[in-house]
Design a protein around this motif. Structure first.
Motif, PDB file in Angstrom:
ATOM      1  N   GLY A 118       0.695  -1.342  -0.293  1.00 56.83           N
ATOM      2  CA  GLY A 118      -0.108  -0.027  -0.097  1.00 56.83           C
ATOM      3  C   GLY A 118       0.804   1.340  -0.016  1.00 56.83           C
ATOM      4  O   GLY A 118       0.686   2.069  -0.537  1.00 56.83           O
ATOM      5  N   VAL A 119       2.118   1.234   0.775  1.00 57.26           N
ATOM      6  CA  VAL A 119       2.797   2.285   0.839  1.00 57.26           C
ATOM      7  C   VAL A 119       3.543   2.674  -0.648  1.00 57.26           C
ATOM      8  O   VAL A 119       3.537   3.884  -1.006  1.00 57.26           O
ATOM      9  N   ALA A 120       3.924   1.414  -1.016  1.00 59.13           N
ATOM     10  CA  ALA A 120       4.703   1.470  -2.193  1.00 59.13           C
ATOM     11  C   ALA A 120       3.694   2.167  -3.450  1.00 59.13           C
ATOM     12  O   ALA A 120       4.305   2.711  -4.351  1.00 59.13           O
ATOM     13  N   GLU A 121       2.476   1.693  -3.254  1.00 66.71           N
ATOM     14  CA  GLU A 121       1.520   2.041  -4.526  1.00 66.71           C
ATOM     15  C   GLU A 121       1.305   3.387  -4.448  1.00 66.71           C
ATOM     16  O   GLU A 121       1.490   4.239  -5.444  1.00 66.71           O
ATOM     17  N   LYS A 122       1.206   4.266  -3.232  1.00 68.51           N
ATOM     18  CA  LYS A 122       1.093   5.543  -3.116  1.00 68.51           C
ATOM     19  C   LYS A 122       2.584   6.300  -3.607  1.00 68.51           C
ATOM     20  O   LYS A 122       2.340   7.415  -4.177  1.00 68.51           O
ATOM     21  N   LEU A 123       3.639   5.756  -3.641  1.00 68.70           N
ATOM     22  CA  LEU A 123       4.818   6.285  -4.056  1.00 68.70           C
ATOM     23  C   LEU A 123       5.003   5.700  -5.509  1.00 68.70           C
ATOM     24  O   LEU A 123       5.930   6.356  -6.237  1.00 68.70           O
ATOM     25  N   GLY A 124       4.140   5.016  -5.914  1.00 72.46           N
ATOM     26  CA  GLY A 124       4.368   4.560  -7.341  1.00 72.46           C
ATOM     27  C   GLY A 124       5.755   3.955  -7.695  1.00 72.46           C
ATOM     28  O   GLY A 124       6.428   4.199  -8.691  1.00 72.46           O
ATOM     29  N   ILE A 125       6.072   2.820  -6.657  1.00 70.98           N
ATOM     30  CA  ILE A 125       7.293   2.196  -6.841  1.00 70.98           C
ATOM     31  C   ILE A 125       7.145   0.762  -6.763  1.00 70.98           C
ATOM     32  O   ILE A 125       5.910   0.262  -6.112  1.00 70.98           O
ATOM     33  N   GLN A 126       7.874  -0.043  -6.960  1.00 62.18           N
ATOM     34  CA  GLN A 126       8.055  -1.385  -6.333  1.00 62.18           C
ATOM     35  C   GLN A 126       9.069  -1.535  -5.344  1.00 62.18           C
ATOM     36  O   GLN A 126      10.288  -1.048  -5.637  1.00 62.18           O
ATOM     37  N   GLN A 127       8.849  -2.043  -4.002  1.00 65.42           N
ATOM     38  CA  GLN A 127       9.662  -2.339  -2.978  1.00 65.42           C
ATOM     39  C   GLN A 127      10.283  -3.677  -3.148  1.00 65.42           C
ATOM     40  O   GLN A 127       9.387  -4.803  -2.950  1.00 65.42           O
ATOM     41  N   ALA A 128      11.698  -3.963  -2.928  1.00 66.40           N
ATOM     42  CA  ALA A 128      12.256  -5.284  -3.016  1.00 66.40           C
ATOM     43  C   ALA A 128      12.365  -5.664  -1.724  1.00 66.40           C
ATOM     44  O   ALA A 128      12.541  -4.908  -0.557  1.00 66.40           O
ATOM     45  N   VAL A 129      11.809  -6.849  -1.264  1.00 68.30           N
ATOM     46  CA  VAL A 129      11.697  -7.428  -0.056  1.00 68.30           C
ATOM     47  C   VAL A 129      12.204  -8.793   0.071  1.00 68.30           C
ATOM     48  O   VAL A 129      12.251  -9.708  -0.918  1.00 68.30           O
ATOM     49  N   LEU A 130      12.522  -9.432   1.224  1.00 70.11           N
ATOM     50  CA  LEU A 130      12.835 -10.798   1.614  1.00 70.11           C
ATOM     51  C   LEU A 130      11.820 -11.077   2.593  1.00 70.11           C
ATOM     52  O   LEU A 130      11.360 -10.539   3.347  1.00 70.11           O
ATOM     53  N   LEU A 131      11.273 -12.541   2.587  1.00 72.44           N
ATOM     54  CA  LEU A 131      10.232 -12.932   3.603  1.00 72.44           C
ATOM     55  C   LEU A 131      11.133 -13.588   4.686  1.00 72.44           C
ATOM     56  O   LEU A 131      11.999 -14.176   4.498  1.00 72.44           O
ATOM     57  N   GLU A 132      10.847 -13.184   6.004  1.00 73.41           N
ATOM     58  CA  GLU A 132      11.531 -13.873   6.839  1.00 73.41           C
ATOM     59  C   GLU A 132      10.848 -15.092   7.415  1.00 73.41           C
ATOM     60  O   GLU A 132       9.814 -15.206   7.743  1.00 73.41           O
ATOM     61  N   VAL A 133      11.986 -16.076   7.424  1.00 70.67           N
ATOM     62  CA  VAL A 133      11.256 -17.268   8.174  1.00 70.67           C
ATOM     63  C   VAL A 133      12.049 -17.621   9.420  1.00 70.67           C
ATOM     64  O   VAL A 133      13.014 -17.700   9.523  1.00 70.67           O
ATOM     65  N   ASN A 134      10.852 -17.826  10.221  1.00 70.22           N
ATOM     66  CA  ASN A 134      11.337 -18.186  11.585  1.00 70.22           C
ATOM     67  C   ASN A 134      11.437 -19.606  11.866  1.00 70.22           C
ATOM     68  O   ASN A 134      10.844 -20.344  12.151  1.00 70.22           O
ATOM     69  N   ALA A 135      12.748 -19.989  11.210  1.00 74.75           N
ATOM     70  CA  ALA A 135      13.252 -21.635  11.326  1.00 74.75           C
ATOM     71  C   ALA A 135      12.836 -22.319  12.507  1.00 74.75           C
ATOM     72  O   ALA A 135      12.718 -23.534  12.312  1.00 74.75           O
ATOM     73  N   GLY A 136      13.423 -21.830  13.723  1.00 74.74           N
ATOM     74  CA  GLY A 136      13.238 -22.255  15.028  1.00 74.74           C
ATOM     75  C   GLY A 136      11.962 -22.003  15.412  1.00 74.74           C
ATOM     76  O   GLY A 136      11.632 -22.717  16.939  1.00 74.74           O
TER      77      GLY A 136
END
Length: 246
Positions: A118-136
């Motif tokens: 939603g924030v990125a849409e307002k800025l007109g951008i694509q935000q690169a992210v990683l998904l955090e995995v709680n392995a433990g």
């Protein structure tokens, strides 16, 4: 005034860590250029970041928004230098994080990804992210379980302003780095399973895992980014000491 001793120590240490990264990749038949060093800069003075940059570090990872803003102002724009956010993201800070970091390492839920979208849409951008995995599956940490990542992936793939590039994990602390290996294997296999599937927007090319005491194990298990702070800069709030290595 610069401390030449600290400068030399940081430069020497970074050279050692880069060699360790190279050797770890070669041990398992990987191309060392496929592993990037992210210097974790929490509480590290800007002058030490300047020395790290001069020693060839090009990615700084910050845990705190205010610290990042202050250091970026001191250092100014520099060729090839990029900033990643590697800390836990508070809801009220998302509007300041999105668009100001090349990569956000720690998206911990579908709901958070939707807010970033939603924030990125307002800025007109694509935000690169990683998904955090709680392995433990630790209650003290955020992040998806492995099962949740797979269950939410179709919904995540529909977010047009979020560019999911891969996974990140911070496994439970173990005194012996070898004891962390099973968690790295778990997340690496999850990334590989997801990468074999067909997605519209998701790209499972990155794997951010491994820190100062276990980064070589992480590289052996497929890490493409290692987040190293203490091994470069010394204990929090202290300058690096001679000969410090990962």
């Amino acid at each position: 005034m610069k401390d030449d001793h600290v400068s030399h120590s940081i430069t020497h240490t970074i050279q050692m860590i880069k060699e360790n990264i190279r050797q770890a990749a070669l041990r398992v038949g990987r191309d060392p250029s496929g592993v990037r060093l992210v210097a974790a800069t929490k509480t590290v003075p800007a002058v030490n970041l300047d020395e790290a940059y001069r020693a060839g570090v090009r990615i700084f990872g910050e845990n705190r928004l205010q610290e990042a803003q202050e250091k970026r102002e001191v250092l100014g724009p520099r060729e090839e230098l990029v900033w990643h956010f590697i800390g836990r993201m508070q809801r009220r800070k998302l509007k300041d994080l999105v668009g100001n970091f090349s990569l956000l390492h720690s998206v911990e839920s579908l709901e958070q990804a939707e807010r970033i979208n939603g924030v990125a849409e307002k800025l007109g951008i694509q935000q690169a992210v990683l998904l955090e995995v709680n392995a433990g599956e630790e209650a003290s940490k955020g992040g998806f379980t492995s099962q949740e990542v797979e269950a939410r992936m179709e919904d995540l793939d529909r977010l047009p302003h979020v560019e999911i590039q891969g996974l990140m994990t911070l496994p439970p602390w173990q005194e012996n780095p070898e004891d962390v290996r099973p968690y790295f294997i778990q997340v690496s296999r999850l990334r590989d399973r997801l990468a074999r599937q067909t997605w519209s927007r998701v790209r499972m090319t990155e794997l951010s895992m491994g820190m100062s005491h276990d980064y070589e194990i992480a590289i052996e298990e497929g890490a493409t980014m290692v987040r190293i702070g203490t091994a470069i800069f010394g204990s929090r709030g202290k300058a690096v000491s001679p000969g410090t290595a990962g």
